[in-house]
Design an enzyme around this catalytic site. Structure first.
Site, PDB file in Angstrom:
ATOM      1  N   ILE A  21       0.839  -1.202   0.000  1.00 17.16           N
ATOM      2  CA  ILE A  21       0.000   0.000   0.000  1.00 17.16           C
ATOM      3  C   ILE A  21       0.871   1.247   0.000  1.00 17.16           C
ATOM      4  CG2 ILE A  21      -1.612   1.339   1.405  1.00 17.16           C
ATOM      5  CD1 ILE A  21      -2.897  -1.312   2.245  1.00 17.16           C
ATOM      6  N   ASP A  40      11.566   3.962   5.035  1.00 16.47           N
ATOM      7  CA  ASP A  40      11.359   2.524   5.110  1.00 16.47           C
ATOM      8  C   ASP A  40      12.641   1.889   5.621  1.00 16.47           C
ATOM      9  OD1 ASP A  40      10.672  -0.300   4.360  1.00 16.47           O
ATOM     10  OD2 ASP A  40       9.035   0.688   3.291  1.00 16.47           O
ATOM     11  N   ASN A  91       2.003   5.274   7.217  1.00 18.58           N
ATOM     12  CA  ASN A  91       1.491   4.019   6.678  1.00 18.58           C
ATOM     13  C   ASN A  91       2.192   2.784   7.231  1.00 18.58           C
ATOM     14  OD1 ASN A  91       0.180   2.260   4.463  1.00 18.58           O
ATOM     15  ND2 ASN A  91       2.376   1.997   4.095  1.00 18.58           N
ATOM     16  N   SER A 143      -7.497   0.664  10.198  1.00 24.80           N
ATOM     17  CA  SER A 143      -7.964  -0.594   9.614  1.00 24.80           C
ATOM     18  C   SER A 143      -9.424  -0.805   9.984  1.00 24.80           C
ATOM     19  CB  SER A 143      -7.137  -1.768  10.154  1.00 24.80           C
ATOM     20  OG  SER A 143      -7.712  -3.006   9.804  1.00 24.80           O
ATOM     21  N   TYR A 156      -3.583  -6.912  16.891  1.00 25.29           N
ATOM     22  CA  TYR A 156      -3.608  -6.016  15.731  1.00 25.29           C
ATOM     23  C   TYR A 156      -4.780  -5.043  15.817  1.00 25.29           C
ATOM     24  CZ  TYR A 156      -3.688  -4.491  10.856  1.00 25.29           C
ATOM     25  OH  TYR A 156      -3.696  -3.737   9.704  1.00 25.29           O
ATOM     26  N   LYS A 160      -4.707  -0.882  15.974  1.00 25.11           N
ATOM     27  CA  LYS A 160      -5.342  -0.038  14.966  1.00 25.11           C
ATOM     28  C   LYS A 160      -6.489   0.786  15.561  1.00 25.11           C
ATOM     29  CE  LYS A 160      -2.722  -0.872  11.483  1.00 25.11           C
ATOM     30  NZ  LYS A 160      -1.918   0.209  10.862  1.00 25.11           N
ATOM     31  N   THR A 188      -9.561  -5.930   4.228  1.00 23.48           N
ATOM     32  CA  THR A 188      -8.470  -6.849   3.923  1.00 23.48           C
ATOM     33  C   THR A 188      -7.952  -6.536   2.529  1.00 23.48           C
ATOM     34  OG1 THR A 188      -9.493  -8.551   5.298  1.00 23.48           O
ATOM     35  CG2 THR A 188      -7.781  -9.254   3.770  1.00 23.48           C
ATOM     36  N   ALA A 189      -6.702  -6.126   2.457  1.00 21.76           N
ATOM     37  CA  ALA A 189      -6.125  -5.655   1.203  1.00 21.76           C
ATOM     38  C   ALA A 189      -5.181  -6.695   0.618  1.00 21.76           C
ATOM     39  CB  ALA A 189      -5.385  -4.334   1.419  1.00 21.76           C
TER      40      ALA A 189
END
Length: 260
Positions: A21, A40, A91, A143, A156, A160, A188-189
């Site tokens: 993403i 990153d 992100n 999320s 998780y 989020k 859900t990606a």
């Protein structure tokens, strides 16, 4: 709402922007004319392209958002390269599986340190530059797990949910400084992390079918769809949008369809 030239002259920072993403977000903002800094752990794949004067430049800065010194060094490098920061997309994040009983204290601390404190850490470092921007925007990645109870996602989901609450608090704190803060909440990606989960499943095809069926539109969310939502929230044209969570989940959060 977004298009070529929309982000001309603006500098965006995207954490976790080297893949999935994050990479789609980097592409979308660059297409709109922004110069984009990718923070990153691995930035070897970042293609510099363009230049800072003409927009669409890309700059890779290695950063571990779980470490304050690393974050501050990366933000300093971005500011030195471009002289400004207008958009911050928080992100980067990590996943976790299991019920509340399945992860020990160290794992809870590790996930919260990246997903929640990492978001605060990067924003804190970028704030002096955002305060100087005429088009300051922060977009966090939350999320659907923040608002819908999903099995085997206790840790998780908690992290989020904290990102969602943090987004609203930040929006209230900084609106009078001219900084808008929102979050995007994907379903859900189709990302590398989900691909790894599917590969580890006993029956990957059946697991993918179940994930597709869980979302009312019948498929996984694409990275480009999430990137489009982030671009809307980051856009200078969205000046009255702050403190919201924009769901990109195929209707998972709000729709209750009858079985076919």
């Amino acid at each position: 709402m977004t298009g070529p030239g929309e982000f001309d002259g603006l500098v965006a920072v995207v954490t976790g922007g080297a893949s999935g993403i994050g990479a789609a977000i980097v592409d979308r903002l660059a297409e709109g004319g922004a110069s984009v800094a990718v923070l990153d752990l691995n930035v070897d794949s970042v293609d510099p392209g363009g230049d800072s004067a003409g927009g669409a430049a890309r700059f890779g800065a290695r950063a571990d958002i779980g470490d304050d010194a690393s974050v501050r060094a990366a933000i300093d490098a971005v500011a030195e390269r471009f002289g400004r920061i207008d958009i911050l997309v928080n992100n980067a994040g990590i996943g976790a599986q299991g019920t509340v009983a399945d992860n020990d204290d160290d794992e809870w601390a590790r996930v919260f340190n990246v997903n929640v404190i990492g978001t605060a850490r990067v924003t804190r470092a970028a704030l002096p530059w955002l305060r100087e921007s005429p088009s300051a925007a922060v977009v966090n990645t939350s999320s659907v797990a923040a608002t819908a109870g999903l099995p085997q996602r206790a840790l998780y989901s908690a992290s989020k949910g904290a990102v969602l609450a943090l987004t609203r608090a930040m929006a209230a704190d900084h609106i009078r400084e001219g900084i808008r803060v929102n979050c995007v909440s994907p379903g859900t990606a189709d990302t590398p992390w989900v691909a790894r989960l599917l590969d580890a499943a006993e029956d990957p095809a059946a697991e993918r079918a179940a994930l597709n069926a869980r979302q009312p539109h019948g498929r996984l969310v694409s990275a480009d769809e999430v990137a489009g939502a982030v671009a809307y929230l980051a856009s200078p044209r969205s000046g009255s949008t702050t403190g919201i969570s924009l769901a990109v989940d195929g209707g998972m959060q709000n729709l209750r369809l009858r079985p076919q």
